[in-house]
Design a protein around this motif. Structure first.
Motif, short mmCIF file in Angstrom:
data_model
loop_
_atom_site.label_atom_id
_atom_site.label_comp_id
_atom_site.label_asym_id
_atom_site.label_seq_id
_atom_site.Cartn_x
_atom_site.Cartn_y
_atom_site.Cartn_z
N THR A 196 9.29 -36.42 -18.95
CA THR A 196 8.10 -35.72 -18.94
C THR A 196 7.29 -36.42 -17.57
OG1 THR A 196 7.74 -35.62 -21.31
CG2 THR A 196 5.81 -35.26 -20.11
N LEU A 197 7.30 -37.56 -17.50
CA LEU A 197 6.64 -38.42 -16.53
C LEU A 197 7.37 -38.01 -15.16
CD1 LEU A 197 5.53 -41.91 -16.02
CD2 LEU A 197 7.18 -40.97 -14.33
N ASN A 198 8.66 -37.87 -14.94
CA ASN A 198 9.51 -37.51 -14.04
C ASN A 198 9.21 -35.97 -13.51
OD1 ASN A 198 11.04 -39.50 -12.93
ND2 ASN A 198 12.25 -39.62 -14.90
N ARG A 199 8.93 -34.98 -14.56
CA ARG A 199 8.62 -33.69 -14.18
C ARG A 199 7.30 -33.40 -13.77
NH1 ARG A 199 11.22 -32.91 -19.21
NH2 ARG A 199 9.34 -32.64 -20.17
N SER A 200 6.46 -34.33 -14.20
CA SER A 200 4.88 -34.01 -13.94
C SER A 200 4.28 -34.82 -12.92
CB SER A 200 4.20 -34.23 -15.16
OG SER A 200 4.18 -35.41 -15.85
N VAL A 201 4.90 -35.92 -12.50
CA VAL A 201 4.42 -36.85 -11.47
C VAL A 201 5.10 -37.09 -10.34
CG1 VAL A 201 3.30 -39.07 -10.94
CG2 VAL A 201 2.96 -38.05 -13.14
N SER A 202 4.81 -36.86 -9.20
CA SER A 202 5.47 -36.98 -8.02
C SER A 202 5.69 -38.79 -7.66
CB SER A 202 4.79 -36.38 -6.68
OG SER A 202 3.70 -37.42 -6.34
#
Length: 235
Positions: A196-202
């Motif tokens: 989720t972090l990889n998808r939502s945060v650059s």
């Protein structure tokens, strides 16, 4: 994790002691000082849990180092100095010094030094849970979800016992014990949070939060938890 500082002007003895102590998963040697001035400077800068101190130090001797540290009430309360010395001239003074936990004569047995270090009561530094949750929220993770709560538990355990990060499976097992569920479930849960972090945060945002000098290609659970642990260890 017990943070140990070695103050010994004999480089051979210092290196042997460093090598021996760092083989223990509960010990982290954070500094090796070779004279009294460096010892005092590094001690107050790094705040080790235990100071392994030789008395016959250049520039400032061991007794003066102990007296300098002992000027502060909080330091005297710690009683965290282990004196390792071949000199017996001033030993009678040391037994009446509040911050000296034990005096070990040279040549010292390394196993005995290790056992003595572990006998010193060390107050564990607590992870700042409020700041941790603020960081996770800034990275767009829902801190109220059960998956992120398990991630928080994993981070807290890794902070208290960094050796668990040597093998991420060991960390999953410890978290699973707390929640009374399988390590596989914990692994899935934490990996889902990181996905989720990889998808939502650059990556740029991640670099900004943790002041990274190098851009990682990807963020794995082990890498992310290590980033958090190292961030709080520097505080």
């Amino acid at each position: 994790m017990i943070k140990v500082m070695i103050a010994e002007d004999n480089i051979f003895i210092s290196k042997n002691c460093f090598k021996f102590l760092t083989n223990d998963k509960d010990i982290k040697v954070i500094s090796c000082a070779y004279d009294g001035e460096e010892t005092i400077k590094e001690y107050f800068k790094l705040q080790p849990d235990v100071l392994l101190l030789d008395l016959d130090m250049p520039k400032i001797n061991g007794l003066d180092i102990i007296n300098t540290i002992g000027r502060f009430t909080e330091e005297r309360k710690k009683c965290n100095i282990i004196v390792v010395s071949g000199s017996t001239e001033h030993l009678y003074k040391l037994y009446n010094t509040a911050q000296v936990f034990r005096v070990i004569p040279k040549p010292a047995d390394l196993d005995y030094i290790l056992t003595t270090i572990k006998e010193i009561p060390v107050k564990a530094k607590e992870l700042n849970q409020k700041e941790l949750k603020e960081i996770l929220a800034e990275l767009r993770l829902n801190i109220f979800s059960s998956r992120v709560q398990q991630l928080i538990t994993a981070i807290s355990l890794a902070y208290e016992k960094p050796y668990l990060l040597n093998n991420i499976k060991d960390l999953y097992i410890e978290v699973a014990k707390i929640y009374n569920i399988s390590p596989k479930t914990i692994k899935w849960s934490i990996r889902t949070s990181i996905d989720t972090l990889n998808r939502s945060v650059s990556i740029d945002a991640l670099c900004s939060v943790f002041s990274l000098k190098f851009r990682p290609d990807t963020v794995t659970p082990k890498y992310f938890i290590t980033l958090i642990v190292e961030y709080f260890e520097k505080e």
